[in-house]
Design an enzyme around this catalytic site. Structure first.
Site, mmCIF file in Angstrom:
data_model
loop_
_atom_site.group_PDB
_atom_site.id
_atom_site.type_symbol
_atom_site.label_atom_id
_atom_site.label_comp_id
_atom_site.label_asym_id
_atom_site.label_seq_id
_atom_site.Cartn_x
_atom_site.Cartn_y
_atom_site.Cartn_z
ATOM 1 C CB CYS A 134 -0.922 -0.015 1.220
ATOM 2 S SG CYS A 134 -1.902 1.477 1.334
ATOM 3 C CB CYS A 137 -0.548 2.531 4.019
ATOM 4 S SG CYS A 137 -2.023 1.855 3.326
ATOM 5 C CG ASP A 138 3.217 1.294 4.452
ATOM 6 O OD1 ASP A 138 2.733 1.750 5.497
ATOM 7 O OD2 ASP A 138 3.021 0.133 4.066
#
Ligand code: NDP
Length: 310
Positions: A134, A137-138
């Site tokens: 992701c 997300c990261d």
């Protein structure tokens, strides 16, 4: 044992939309959000193609808005994931988080799909230490660093472009000599100077002491000009598609070879009378927020008609 008329499993656009319709039909739905409330939309950035948002919106905000709309009609939305089901008799028996058990007259499965991995041991070895599925997300952890994205579809291109805005350099590792992504996404990739597309490359493994520091690739595997390629990277992002979350429904619910629930088109009925399926869990073709929401609506209407016919 708790008894409900309408149980919705999964908190994404399909599940929450089903909850809006079921609440407004006075079915007092109970919805369990699963291990990732909000679903895949919480892992994307801007959504530009959901009707009603002329300026676009953030994926997280979009799904939160759908949830709020369901709450407005008193849908009972709960944390918790389904761990076991018994669909052999009605009312259906559904176990939540290995403890709480519910009896439901009818069920909507809207458990979505999860990211696929390549199956390399190194993906597990470096999980949370450089390997991610992701980017949104990261990606933040890789500001001014070097990353690779695997895949040649819309997701891979979208993530590569997103990461290119943060990272110093992005490699896009594509196993074929072309991208499968839509033309508009391809154009964005090719117009981004710090993305390098590595066509016909496959990943053999990852290296690094504490976290990911490199990836070993093979170029044109099995061909006369096959060669090994090493790239220095700090992050390795998978974007090679998804698999439907249907394991828990095991023997009861009929799926295709890839695990997607088969529905009796054009309805959302499954092979079990009283169990309906909506969203990505039953959709290998479109997998869009808008199609998921639409099928959630259909499932709630199908369920209402089913209960009305008892
Ligand atoms: P896709 O299935 O479209 O693409 C998967 C990509 O990963 C392909 O390039 C595939 O390669 C590659 N791949 C699969 N397995 C491996 C492997 N083992 N090793 C290396 N590469 C691999 O998945 P997406 O998640 O990209 O997209 C899913 C759907 O969602 C699509 O319909 C897409 O259009 C849609 N989507 C739409 C967006 C939008 O409209 N904004 C954004 C994101 C997704 P190969 O081509 O060789 O099979």
């Amino acid at each position: 044992m708790e008894q409900v008329k309408c149980l919705i499993i999964g908190g994404g656009p399909a599940g929450y939309t089903a909850a809006i319709y079921a609440s407004r039909a006075n079915l007092s739905p109970v919805l369990y959000e699963g291990s990732q409330p909000g679903g895949q939309l919480t892992q994307t950035t801007e959504v530009e193609n959901f009707p009603g948002y002329p300026e676009g919106t953030q994926g997280f905000d979009l799904v939160e808005d759908i949830k709020k709309q369901a709450l407005r009609f008193d849908a009972d939305i709960r944390n918790g994931a389904v761990t076991k089901v018994d669909f052999s008799r009605r009312p259906f028996v559904v176990e939540i988080d290995g403890s709480h058990t519910i009896e439901a007259q009818a069920v909507i499965i809207a458990t979505g799909a999860s990211a696929k991995y390549l199956g390399l041991d190194d993906e597990k070895k470096y999980a949370g230490r450089g390997v991610s599925a992701c980017a949104t997300c990261d990606g933040f952890f890789y500001r001014k660093k070097r990353v690779a994205v695997v895949g040649g579809g819309d997701t891979a291109c979208e993530e590569a472009v997103y990461l290119a805005g943060l990272a110093e350099k992005v490699f896009l590792i594509v196993r074929k000599p072309f991208l499968r992504a839509s033309k508009v996404m391809q154009d964005r990739v090719f117009a981004t100077p710090n993305i390098e597309v590595l066509f016909e490359h496959q990943t053999l493994g990852l290296g690094g002491t504490d976290g990911v520091e490199s990836a070993s690739l093979v170029y044109r595997k099995g061909e006369a000009d096959e060669r090994r390629v090493e790239i220095k990277i700090d992050g390795f992002f998978l974007a090679i598609g998804h698999h439907p979350n249907t394991e828990v429904f095991g023997k009861y619910i009929e799926t295709d070879e890839a695990g997607y629930i088969k529905t009796q088109m054009p309805s959302t009925r499954t092979n079990v009378e009283g169990v309906f399926a909506a969203g990505d869990v039953a959709d290998p073709n479109y997998r869009q927020a808008i199609t998921a929401a639409a099928s959630g609506c259909k499932a709630a209407i199908d369920l209402e008609r089913f209960l009305g016919s008892l």
